[in-house]
Design a protein around this motif. Structure first.
Motif, mmCIF file in Angstrom:
data_model
loop_
_atom_site.group_PDB
_atom_site.id
_atom_site.type_symbol
_atom_site.label_atom_id
_atom_site.label_comp_id
_atom_site.label_asym_id
_atom_site.label_seq_id
_atom_site.Cartn_x
_atom_site.Cartn_y
_atom_site.Cartn_z
ATOM 1 N N HIS A 14 0.829 -1.211 0.000
ATOM 2 C CA HIS A 14 0.000 0.000 0.000
ATOM 3 C C HIS A 14 0.864 1.262 0.000
ATOM 4 N N PHE A 15 2.041 1.172 0.585
ATOM 5 C CA PHE A 15 2.933 2.330 0.644
ATOM 6 C C PHE A 15 3.704 2.527 -0.661
ATOM 7 N N LEU A 16 3.549 1.606 -1.602
ATOM 8 C CA LEU A 16 4.188 1.733 -2.913
ATOM 9 C C LEU A 16 3.256 2.374 -3.943
ATOM 10 N N GLN A 17 2.000 2.605 -3.545
ATOM 11 C CA GLN A 17 1.025 3.177 -4.470
ATOM 12 C C GLN A 17 1.327 4.648 -4.753
ATOM 13 N N THR A 18 1.162 5.021 -5.994
ATOM 14 C CA THR A 18 1.272 6.407 -6.416
ATOM 15 C C THR A 18 0.005 6.730 -7.211
ATOM 16 N N GLU A 19 -0.129 7.969 -7.626
ATOM 17 C CA GLU A 19 -1.296 8.336 -8.437
ATOM 18 C C GLU A 19 -1.349 7.555 -9.738
ATOM 19 N N SER A 20 -0.203 7.105 -10.231
ATOM 20 C CA SER A 20 -0.171 6.364 -11.492
ATOM 21 C C SER A 20 -0.040 4.861 -11.291
ATOM 22 N N GLY A 21 -0.244 4.382 -10.067
ATOM 23 C CA GLY A 21 -0.170 2.943 -9.799
ATOM 24 C C GLY A 21 0.973 2.618 -8.851
ATOM 25 N N ARG A 22 1.201 1.333 -8.675
ATOM 26 C CA ARG A 22 2.245 0.873 -7.769
ATOM 27 C C ARG A 22 3.605 0.996 -8.446
ATOM 28 N N VAL A 23 4.547 1.590 -7.715
ATOM 29 C CA VAL A 23 5.913 1.765 -8.238
ATOM 30 C C VAL A 23 6.862 1.106 -7.256
ATOM 31 N N TRP A 24 7.626 0.130 -7.748
ATOM 32 C CA TRP A 24 8.562 -0.595 -6.902
ATOM 33 C C TRP A 24 9.997 -0.287 -7.321
ATOM 34 N N ASP A 129 0.596 -3.194 -13.009
ATOM 35 C CA ASP A 129 1.482 -2.580 -12.020
ATOM 36 C C ASP A 129 1.475 -3.316 -10.683
ATOM 37 N N GLU A 130 0.571 -4.288 -10.520
ATOM 38 C CA GLU A 130 0.511 -5.048 -9.272
ATOM 39 C C GLU A 130 1.041 -6.468 -9.426
#
Length: 161
Positions: A14-24, A129-130
């Motif tokens: 959940h802390f990897l979520q951005t406005e454009s999706g999950r960014v790892w 993205d997930e």
């Protein structure tokens, strides 16, 4: 703490979520884990109930096993906090158990156990993205240690899904 119609869930993703999706990235992942531990400490410390009535439920298993889905199907348990992550080895679960024990909260471990091919198939159905790289899921499968009460949990439940 006021009751909610939804369980309290802490998930590093959940802390990897951005406005454009999950960014790892490795750095974002490290920060997400720290934020997850901090969130667990905050939830427990903000509790107005007797902490002996609080339970930290560690829900572990392969990515794509169905951990988040299982949590959402549980009835809301006042005083329960679910920590939702792969957590393949005792050393990965240990920081969560330590945080809970320092607060005198109970610990339960739930292992959502599925065969690797099932986890891979479920992962492939996620949004782009997930999705977790297959090599990462294989790595977690290779590292996975069956949880035991010797880790500091009052109970361990194995859910074959």
């Amino acid at each position: 703490m006021p009751s909610s119609p939804h369980p309290i869930v802490i998930n590093p993703d959940h802390f990897l979520q951005t406005e454009s999706g999950r960014v790892w990235t490795p750095e974002r992942s490290r920060i997400a884990w720290q934020q997850s531990y901090d969130a667990l400490r905050t939830v427990i410390s903000a509790a107005s109930d007797d902490l002996r009535n609080w339970t930290v439920v560690i829900v572990c298993g392969l990515q794509g096993a169905g951990k988040s889905t299982w949590i959402l199907k549980q009835p809301v348990r006042p005083g329960a906090v679910y920590f939702d992550a792969a957590l393949p080895a005792a050393r990965h679960r240990a920081p969560i158990i330590e945080i809970a024990q320092r607060a005198n909260a109970q610990v339960e471990i739930v292992w959502i156990k599925v065969p690797l091919p099932v986890a891979l198939a479920r992962n492939s159905q996620r949004k782009d993205d997930e999705q977790v790289p297959e090599t990462s899921i294989q790595s977690v499968a290779d590292l996975f240690e069956e949880p035991t009460t010797a880790e500091g949990a009052a109970t361990v439940h194995i859910i074959e899904a």
